[in-house]
Scaffold this motif. Structure first.
Motif, PDB file in Angstrom:
ATOM      1  N   HIS A 137       0.683  -1.133   0.031  1.00 15.03           N
ATOM      2  CA  HIS A 137      -0.154  -0.053   0.083  1.00 15.03           C
ATOM      3  C   HIS A 137       0.839   1.079   0.094  1.00 15.03           C
ATOM      4  CE1 HIS A 137      -3.340   2.337   1.930  1.00 15.03           C
ATOM      5  NE2 HIS A 137      -3.032   2.875   1.250  1.00 15.03           N
ATOM      6  N   ASN A 138       2.045   1.331   0.826  1.00 13.97           N
ATOM      7  CA  ASN A 138       3.028   2.495   0.849  1.00 13.97           C
ATOM      8  C   ASN A 138       3.665   2.616  -0.359  1.00 13.97           C
ATOM      9  OD1 ASN A 138       2.080   3.217   3.401  1.00 13.97           O
ATOM     10  ND2 ASN A 138       3.346   1.753   4.460  1.00 13.97           N
ATOM     11  N   PHE A 139       3.920   1.600  -0.951  1.00  8.86           N
ATOM     12  CA  PHE A 139       4.892   1.651  -2.083  1.00  8.86           C
ATOM     13  C   PHE A 139       3.697   2.139  -3.340  1.00  8.86           C
ATOM     14  CE2 PHE A 139       5.839  -0.026  -6.436  1.00  8.86           C
ATOM     15  CZ  PHE A 139       7.119   0.126  -6.580  1.00  8.86           C
ATOM     16  N   VAL A 140       2.531   1.794  -3.515  1.00 13.07           N
ATOM     17  CA  VAL A 140       1.685   2.636  -4.270  1.00 13.07           C
ATOM     18  C   VAL A 140       1.282   4.098  -4.003  1.00 13.07           C
ATOM     19  CG1 VAL A 140      -0.685   2.663  -5.051  1.00 13.07           C
ATOM     20  CG2 VAL A 140       0.454   0.322  -4.811  1.00 13.07           C
ATOM     21  N   ASP A 141       1.210   4.358  -2.538  1.00 10.44           N
ATOM     22  CA  ASP A 141       1.205   5.717  -2.236  1.00 10.44           C
ATOM     23  C   ASP A 141       2.323   6.504  -2.797  1.00 10.44           C
ATOM     24  OD1 ASP A 141      -1.298   5.644  -1.011  1.00 10.44           O
ATOM     25  OD2 ASP A 141      -0.172   5.194   1.106  1.00 10.44           O
ATOM     26  N   GLY A 142       3.635   5.795  -2.490  1.00 12.65           N
ATOM     27  CA  GLY A 142       4.921   6.568  -3.158  1.00 12.65           C
ATOM     28  C   GLY A 142       4.603   6.876  -4.671  1.00 12.65           C
ATOM     29  N   VAL A 143       4.428   6.085  -5.495  1.00 11.39           N
ATOM     30  CA  VAL A 143       3.857   6.123  -6.862  1.00 11.39           C
ATOM     31  C   VAL A 143       2.952   7.369  -7.246  1.00 11.39           C
ATOM     32  CG1 VAL A 143       3.169   4.994  -9.022  1.00 11.39           C
ATOM     33  CG2 VAL A 143       4.496   3.821  -7.303  1.00 11.39           C
ATOM     34  N   LEU A 144       2.014   7.657  -6.469  1.00 10.28           N
ATOM     35  CA  LEU A 144       1.121   8.640  -6.592  1.00 10.28           C
ATOM     36  C   LEU A 144       1.702   9.896  -6.195  1.00 10.28           C
ATOM     37  CD1 LEU A 144      -2.203   6.535  -5.223  1.00 10.28           C
ATOM     38  CD2 LEU A 144      -1.406   6.877  -7.634  1.00 10.28           C
ATOM     39  N   ILE A 145       2.331  10.009  -5.139  1.00 11.01           N
ATOM     40  CA  ILE A 145       3.082  11.061  -4.774  1.00 11.01           C
ATOM     41  C   ILE A 145       3.965  11.577  -5.601  1.00 11.01           C
ATOM     42  CG2 ILE A 145       4.569  12.121  -2.974  1.00 11.01           C
ATOM     43  CD1 ILE A 145       3.526  10.359  -0.831  1.00 11.01           C
ATOM     44  N   ALA A 146       4.735  10.584  -6.442  1.00 13.42           N
ATOM     45  CA  ALA A 146       5.611  11.180  -7.343  1.00 13.42           C
ATOM     46  C   ALA A 146       4.732  11.461  -8.694  1.00 13.42           C
ATOM     47  CB  ALA A 146       6.736   9.767  -7.827  1.00 13.42           C
ATOM     48  N   ALA A 147       3.977  10.814  -8.977  1.00 15.85           N
ATOM     49  CA  ALA A 147       3.114  11.445 -10.084  1.00 15.85           C
ATOM     50  C   ALA A 147       2.651  12.628  -9.945  1.00 15.85           C
ATOM     51  CB  ALA A 147       1.810  10.399 -10.319  1.00 15.85           C
ATOM     52  N   ALA A 148       2.247  12.928  -8.648  1.00 14.55           N
ATOM     53  CA  ALA A 148       1.703  14.397  -8.327  1.00 14.55           C
ATOM     54  C   ALA A 148       2.733  15.458  -8.572  1.00 14.55           C
ATOM     55  CB  ALA A 148       0.934  14.388  -7.203  1.00 14.55           C
ATOM     56  N   PHE A 149       3.986  15.147  -7.999  1.00 13.91           N
ATOM     57  CA  PHE A 149       5.083  16.041  -7.981  1.00 13.91           C
ATOM     58  C   PHE A 149       5.754  16.290  -9.434  1.00 13.91           C
ATOM     59  CE2 PHE A 149       6.048  15.504  -3.357  1.00 13.91           C
ATOM     60  CZ  PHE A 149       6.533  16.769  -3.254  1.00 13.91           C
ATOM     61  N   LEU A 150       5.560  15.120 -10.350  1.00 16.63           N
ATOM     62  CA  LEU A 150       6.093  15.361 -11.764  1.00 16.63           C
ATOM     63  C   LEU A 150       4.879  16.400 -12.647  1.00 16.63           C
ATOM     64  CD1 LEU A 150       7.027  11.695 -12.391  1.00 16.63           C
ATOM     65  CD2 LEU A 150       8.436  13.726 -12.451  1.00 16.63           C
ATOM     66  N   THR A 151       3.887  16.267 -11.746  1.00 21.58           N
ATOM     67  CA  THR A 151       2.703  17.180 -12.510  1.00 21.58           C
ATOM     68  C   THR A 151       2.876  18.648 -12.041  1.00 21.58           C
ATOM     69  OG1 THR A 151       1.058  15.428 -12.696  1.00 21.58           O
ATOM     70  CG2 THR A 151       0.227  17.693 -13.004  1.00 21.58           C
ATOM     71  N   ASP A 152       3.170  18.815 -10.810  1.00 24.42           N
ATOM     72  CA  ASP A 152       3.278  20.163 -10.183  1.00 24.42           C
ATOM     73  C   ASP A 152       3.764  19.873  -8.819  1.00 24.42           C
ATOM     74  OD1 ASP A 152       2.125  23.105 -10.547  1.00 24.42           O
ATOM     75  OD2 ASP A 152       1.534  22.567  -8.519  1.00 24.42           O
ATOM     76  N   VAL A 153       4.721  20.966  -8.551  1.00 26.81           N
ATOM     77  CA  VAL A 153       5.286  20.569  -6.927  1.00 26.81           C
ATOM     78  C   VAL A 153       4.334  21.009  -5.975  1.00 26.81           C
ATOM     79  CG1 VAL A 153       7.200  21.666  -5.357  1.00 26.81           C
ATOM     80  CG2 VAL A 153       7.698  21.028  -7.858  1.00 26.81           C
ATOM     81  N   LYS A 154       3.590  22.093  -5.935  1.00 27.18           N
ATOM     82  CA  LYS A 154       2.519  22.228  -4.866  1.00 27.18           C
ATOM     83  C   LYS A 154       1.495  21.004  -4.746  1.00 27.18           C
ATOM     84  CE  LYS A 154      -0.260  25.542  -7.758  1.00 27.18           C
ATOM     85  NZ  LYS A 154       0.769  25.615  -9.107  1.00 27.18           N
ATOM     86  N   LEU A 155       1.249  20.424  -5.946  1.00 23.95           N
ATOM     87  CA  LEU A 155       0.222  19.231  -6.059  1.00 23.95           C
ATOM     88  C   LEU A 155       0.952  18.235  -5.151  1.00 23.95           C
ATOM     89  CD1 LEU A 155      -2.384  17.927  -6.656  1.00 23.95           C
ATOM     90  CD2 LEU A 155      -1.529  17.193  -8.883  1.00 23.95           C
ATOM     91  N   GLY A 156       2.138  17.993  -5.537  1.00 21.64           N
ATOM     92  CA  GLY A 156       2.789  16.883  -4.827  1.00 21.64           C
ATOM     93  C   GLY A 156       2.900  16.898  -3.313  1.00 21.64           C
ATOM     94  N   ILE A 157       3.212  18.087  -2.838  1.00 25.59           N
ATOM     95  CA  ILE A 157       3.189  18.609  -1.372  1.00 25.59           C
ATOM     96  C   ILE A 157       1.916  18.245  -0.887  1.00 25.59           C
ATOM     97  CG2 ILE A 157       3.438  20.448   0.340  1.00 25.59           C
ATOM     98  CD1 ILE A 157       5.541  21.548  -1.516  1.00 25.59           C
ATOM     99  N   VAL A 158       0.662  18.631  -1.418  1.00 24.07           N
ATOM    100  CA  VAL A 158      -0.423  18.422  -0.647  1.00 24.07           C
ATOM    101  C   VAL A 158      -0.890  17.090  -0.646  1.00 24.07           C
ATOM    102  CG1 VAL A 158      -1.215  21.024  -0.734  1.00 24.07           C
ATOM    103  CG2 VAL A 158      -1.912  19.394  -2.690  1.00 24.07           C
ATOM    104  N   THR A 159      -0.638  16.422  -1.846  1.00 25.41           N
ATOM    105  CA  THR A 159      -0.808  15.100  -2.054  1.00 25.41           C
ATOM    106  C   THR A 159      -0.120  14.133  -0.709  1.00 25.41           C
ATOM    107  OG1 THR A 159      -1.373  15.229  -4.442  1.00 25.41           O
ATOM    108  CG2 THR A 159      -0.797  13.010  -3.410  1.00 25.41           C
ATOM    109  N   SER A 160       0.986  14.447  -0.530  1.00 23.34           N
ATOM    110  CA  SER A 160       1.889  13.612   0.443  1.00 23.34           C
ATOM    111  C   SER A 160       1.222  14.126   1.765  1.00 23.34           C
ATOM    112  CB  SER A 160       3.311  14.317   0.492  1.00 23.34           C
ATOM    113  OG  SER A 160       3.486  15.550   0.886  1.00 23.34           O
TER     114      SER A 160
END
Length: 275
Positions: A137-160
């Motif tokens: 589950h945490n591995f998948v969360d990491g993939v999703l956080i990285a995907a958000a960061f690769l789209t937009d830094v502020k989106l990655g921060i709030v997603t994490s």
């Protein structure tokens, strides 16, 4: 600061923060923990829904071609249905291999299996399954956080931060079942921290693979949104309806709104940091 450093820092925050918060909860006396946890759940609902609808979905649909709109919407729908099936399988596994569901009705069995707190008779194998499942589950969360960061830094921060918020109730349950399975407090904390670090592994691997798959990012964001919506609506909101008095209901609404407002505030702060 490089994007990879951002991903490493915030995947670590997303994983470790929830574990440490759960450990603090479990050090509290039972009556204090039971009083505080519902407030955290209300706050997490607001944070999850705000990230999904304020951040992930708008970014997923940003700059996509018209023919991609329906597949992206379908990804959100498929994600919600997929998480329902996955949770059903996890509940089935818990009831058939962990025991304790036979004496409960369907609704009680769901609560019993999902929260983990009232499980009995679990041995070391059950504890190992919890650690393995949490790691995936945490591995998948990491993939999703990285995907958000690769789209937009502020989106990655709030997603994490949203990942950390919604993981706290689960980590409390995972910690409890490890203790009931015979693990000491120190060992249970160690294994929970170890499992949380798979968030970083998922984030780093996603950074090196997803960056070359830019066209796939909207679909990962849509999948992340579906997971947040499902967790908030299917798992967390129903637990709030057990309290029907006016005071408790107003507290729940206030904390949900606080979660929404915090995400909006963090979105603005992250935008300033990016600038």
């Amino acid at each position: 600061m490089s994007l990879l450093v951002f991903i490493v820092i915030f995947t670590a925050v997303g994983g470790l923060l929830s574990v440490m918060a759960a450990a603090v909860f479990l050090l509290m006396p039972d009556h204090h923990r039971e009083a505080v946890l519902p407030h955290g759940i209300s706050f997490a609902i607001g944070a999850l829904l705000a990230v999904a609808f304020w951040g992930l979905i708008p970014h997923a649909f940003e700059d996509v071609r018209p023919e991609q709109i329906q597949p992206l919407s379908g990804t959100i729908l498929a994600g919600i249905l997929g998480f329902f099936v996955l949770e059903k399988l996890l509940i089935w596994r818990h009831c058939h291999y962990g025991g304790g569901c036979e004496a409960h009705g369907d609704e009680d069995a769901h609560d019993h299996a999902h929260v983990h707190v009232h499980s009995h008779g679990h041995g070391k194998s059950a504890g190992a399954l919890i650690i393995l499942g949490d790691s995936i589950h945490n591995f998948v969360d990491g993939v999703l956080i990285a995907a958000a960061f690769l789209t937009d830094v502020k989106l990655g921060i709030v997603t994490s931060l949203a990942v950390a918020a919604h993981e706290i109730p689960q980590e409390v349950g995972d910690f409890a079942i490890l203790l009931q399975s015979g693990y000491g407090k120190g060992k249970a904390l160690f294994y929970n921290i170890l499992a949380s670090l798979t968030t970083v592994v998922g984030g780093v691997l996603a950074y090196f693979s997803l960056e070359d798959l830019h066209d796939s990012l909207p679909y990962f964001l849509a999948l992340a949104a579906s997971s947040f919506i499902y967790i908030a609506v299917a798992d967390l909101i129903p637990s709030l309806h057990r309290k029907t008095d006016m005071k408790a209901s107003l507290q729940q609404i206030a904390l949900i709104l606080a979660g929404v407002l915090l995400v909006c505030l963090m979105h603005g702060i992250a935008h300033d940091i990016e600038m």
